[in-house]
Scaffold this active site. Structure first.
Site: not given
Lengths: 606, 606
Positions: B64, B67, B189, B241, B259
């Site tokens: 992530s 992102k 992705y 998050y 992660v």
């Protein structure tokens, strides 16, 4: 002359003055009376300079802007963990009056929604002298730098219509977020929202947060430094209701708005912004306020996440002991030694704020200098404006490590940081008041290392060892001995006074004398130290100008006096001797000029 | 020598190395193979210095963290408004894999949740040469400063198990957030998440964002400067998050976790942090990573919302034209005029970055000086490291306003800012290459204002007007005229060479000569300019040292040569003349020493 910054704010104000979109808050009757034309913009700098345009002195109620500041008081009263256990700090993504409590605990998502703000109010501790609201009022007044008061009409109106908030209050009681009948807490909350402020107050409050919690006008601390980041944190993530994410994205300034039409925004560490315009947009934020803040952020490049200029290195200028020397006269041989070996002494003049990021390159530079053979490292702190605990700790650790490799680190001009430095573990003996004292200590050590002996003459100087007379023949020396009278000054006695005519010069046979000038504040400043063998007061003596400095005996000074008339007559009586003396003086002054030019180049380099 | 900063990181690493809490991600089989003992910490400064400890070169998948960076590429490809219309920037308060789309539009709340990240991927535009994933890989490689690659095993595993993400993809297609079959976007992705990085890469990526988008190792731009605040904005509000609010509150650094066990954090404008440790906490953030970042923020005082040291004023030192003068020799009368009226020239030496906050006090100071009678204001830019568009615009406006009040603002040593300054409207004629040239222009104007005439001698100088000979009697002048030979130098010709023995000095009768030294890089630097009536090369001549500088004729120079032997013989032949000459030389050198000392004091003051 009008500042271009003031001019810019005028332009910005007139850009939106005629925009009449949005609606004045009308959920309570009193608020709806606000004049939608009122419009003020104010910027307050971290050092308390205020730019303002429009209705910056018009008072209005603070409303939700108070939530951010009261949160600081709750933290001070109860500590971070107690407060965090009862009120979260996560954005809820919901409107300000949503009854959003976390599942299970019933804790409000954050202190910027009504539920969280009421819970915050309940954490403030009344004292014997002051009720909750008195404490909150005093606390907010500290941020504003003036005594604030409560708009009683608005308060009544808030209280008369605050049914939804009462429901929230009882829910908070139910979850034991507040632990007493919520009635008093709610009334306190309604009063808190009804505190009257001006647009200017909001900017000063913002500048206080920017200034680590110290009000820049009163210089009094409004909030403990350790909680400033917490208050700004909830403002950054939750300050603009459910438009907070977009606000960080587009404006990038921690902020809080209120339905009274006020917005308080902060550029951390730099400035506070206040905007006041009652008409609100659909999220409940001042419509012109949002536009003004977006333009300010964009047009003045204030977005906190893309800072163009940040502190980089604290090294202001670096030079070595062959370039800049202590303000004292050394014998030519010692001067020559320093010129050759001076690079073993290195000076780093530091500046600005010492924090991890600015000190890190200093540490790198120090290690590099030590690896390159530097034995004495001086850190000049005179242009340092602050030093945080981290930098003090790292400085102390750097010193310990350098000592292990045989390098001595000393500091000078530490000013108000001296106590903190010694607390951080730096020996007081490594801290010098002036750069001169530090240079002197390092030069003496270096001269001893290189030559194996002290350069200081012990005992009185023979005439032919004195610089002025060093090339005189025996006959001349006899004449000098016979014709020139000795004179003795006791310690502290003035040998030469600034402003007086120069009717003589002196040659020191024993003792030390200090040359001092006075700065604009009449503080004495040492500019030279002379010891035995050296000439005193020859410059004014030569060029006929008045004395430019005081010369004070440091201990008992024995000297030989050279009267002007004797020197004038020498042209006829012993021209060769006069030529010898003139050449000696010229060489000495020329050597000092060369050194002064080297020093100037070094200092200018930074 | 080991840096105390390196030592600190070692301590921090060993503090948590044995903590074995948390669980390695296991939602795909390949990820669960990660070694939970792997643990690296890395800090990269804005100028590219890297501190690292532990497993900082161990590769793992970026997950992530990608992102945040891919969002920058989408912004560059499509522009802010296009992207904002499809993907929000509000924190959702929900877990990373929640299918949270806004009511009505179906737009994902933000680009940091899976839905937003898949939508972001769909905004990246493939080109003829490069597919989407190739573009993303190249883009991220720019941040890392090295060519990254994809872990194919992880990619396969992601693709094999990415059913929930496929569902999100089809929902996005349904709301027309992405406008084609989502299959290719989803594979892109999955590949993006499988890009291999190291802990060191993450720190460099962070330093690139801290450095306004320019990779500090390669000096190549990785992301357009205008989008840096947007990327950091979503990291700040949505990066961790549903722990994002608490993260801002407690750590205060825009960050993104993955992660795979990586965390990338940024102190805007200052540094990047990378931490790698695979075991995750219940929110999916690296457990040791969170603890390390909390400690780093606390122990190095890195919280972005409470910056202790921020840029304050750009004024490094201020002095006036009576303290610091152009490096050229003036006749004594002109020197005296400058000493008396020099405060009408003021120099502000600026430093650091010019932004609104640092320039604002400069503007205040300039207005104050103008109000106090300053007529010529010089801004010395040599220590300025950057100037943003806002500061350039304000400088130009300040200049226009000063001109209206009769004050001339000039700039010097503007370096690479020169073009930007003229673009901002500052006349090229107001910009000087050196401080000397600016001082010279202002001094000439001031001398003309005060005396009504130019100080420059027009035409050749008579012998008795020359400084060295000004007190000679007719007889002496006749002797000089008869015995000393004239010499003519053509423009550009070397009159004196550094390092040579000083066998003569010269008196300039007409023309101008420049004294130059060479710095360590062998660049020539002017240190003095001499014109008719002045003495050249007397210092080395007097003290017998080798020449310390070059002297070059600027135009045709006619001078009188004083050979050393002639001067030596003068002791016997005409001692009174020799005394006269020595006194003249000493007075001149003494006057220069006084001025040099004043300048040193002024420069040291800053």
């Amino acid at each position: 002359m009008l500042s271009p910054i003031q001019e810019y704010l005028k332009t910005l104000h007139s850009r939106y003055a005629s925009v009449m979109d949005g609606h004045v808050a009308d959920y309570i009757p009193e608020l709806s009376k606000a004049d939608p034309r009122h419009f003020g913009i104010c910027i307050a700098t971290r050092d308390g300079h205020v730019y303002e345009v429009g209705d910056t002195r018009q008072s209005f109620t603070i409303q939700s802007v108070s939530k951010a500041l009261a949160y600081g008081l709750a933290l001070e009263d109860r500590g971070e963990e107690h407060v965090l256990a009862r009120i979260g700090v996560e954005p809820s993504g919901e409107a300000f009056n949503a009854i959003s409590l976390k599942e299970g605990t019933g804790a409000p998502f954050n202190p910027m929604i009504n539920a969280g703000a009421i819970a915050t109010c309940g954490q403030v501790l009344p004292t014997d002298e002051q009720s909750r609201i008195e404490r909150i009022l005093a606390y907010l007044s500290g941020f504003a730098g003036r005594q604030l008061d409560i708009d009683e009409a608005i308060y009544q109106s808030e209280s008369d219509t605050g049914h939804r908030n009462r429901a929230i209050g009882w829910l908070l009681r139910n979850f034991e977020i507040i632990d007493e009948d919520p009635h008093e807490t709610l009334e306190t909350y309604f009063q808190q929202c009804s505190i009257r402020v001006t647009c200017r107050d909001l900017a000063i409050m913002g500048a206080t947060l920017a200034n680590q919690g110290v009000n820049p006008l009163t210089q009094k601390r409004a909030i403990a430094a350790e909680y400033v980041d917490n208050v700004l944190g909830v403002m950054a993530t939750c300050g603009m209701y459910d438009w907070s994410g977009e606000w960080v994205y587009r404006v990038g300034l921690p902020a809080k708005s209120g339905v009274g039409g006020g917005i308080l925004a902060v550029l951390p560490g730099q400035l506070g912004i206040g905007v006041f315009s009652p008409p609100l947009d659909s999220q409940g934020n001042s419509l012109r306020g949002i536009r003004v803040c977006m333009d300010l952020s964009h047009e003045l490049a204030l977005h906190m996440l893309n800072p163009a200029a940040t502190p980089r290195t604290a090294v202001r200028v670096a030079y070595h002991g062959g370039e800049v020397t202590a303000k004292r006269r050394l014998p030519p041989s010692a001067r020559e030694t320093l010129r050759r070996h001076g690079s073993r002494i290195q000076v780093l003049a530091l500046q600005g704020g010492l924090i991890f990021t600015t000190l890190e390159p200093v540490i790198r530079k120090a290690i590099q200098l030590a690896d390159a053979g530097c034995l004495h490292l001086i850190l000049d702190m005179h242009a340092v404006v602050m030093a945080d605990a981290v930098s003090l700790r790292l400085l102390s650790e750097l010193r310990s490590k350098l000592i292990q490799t045989g390098v001595r680190l000393v500091l000078c001009q530490t000013g108000r940081w001296k106590a903190s430095l010694t607390e951080a573990g730096i020996a007081a003996s490594a801290i010098y008041d002036t750069e001169d004292a530090a240079l002197e200590a390092c030069e003496d050590a270096l001269l001893l290392e290189v030559t194996g002996a002290t350069w200081r003459s012990l005992g009185p100087m023979a005439l032919d060892q004195c610089v002025l007379f060093q090339h005189c023949n025996a006959e001349d020396l006899a004449m000098i001995r016979q014709e020139l009278a000795p004179r003795v000054y006791e310690p502290g006695q003035t040998m030469i006074s600034a402003g007086e005519p120069a009717t003589e010069m002196m040659v020191i046979l024993s003792g030390n004398a200090e040359v001092q000038i006075r700065d604009e504040a009449q503080n004495r400043k040492r500019v030279d130290v002379l010891t035995s063998g050296m000439t005193v007061g020859e410059m004014a003596f030569l060029d006929g100008s008045p004395r430019s400095a005081d010369v004070i005996a440091q201990d008992q000074v024995r000297c030989l006096v050279v009267p002007r008339q004797w020197f004038v007559d020498l042209t006829e009586r012993n021209p060769v001797l006069k030529i010898t003396l003139l050449q000696e003086m010229t060489r000495e002054i020329a050597a000092r000029l060369r050194q002064a030019n080297i020093e100037n180049g070094a200092r200018q380099r930074g």
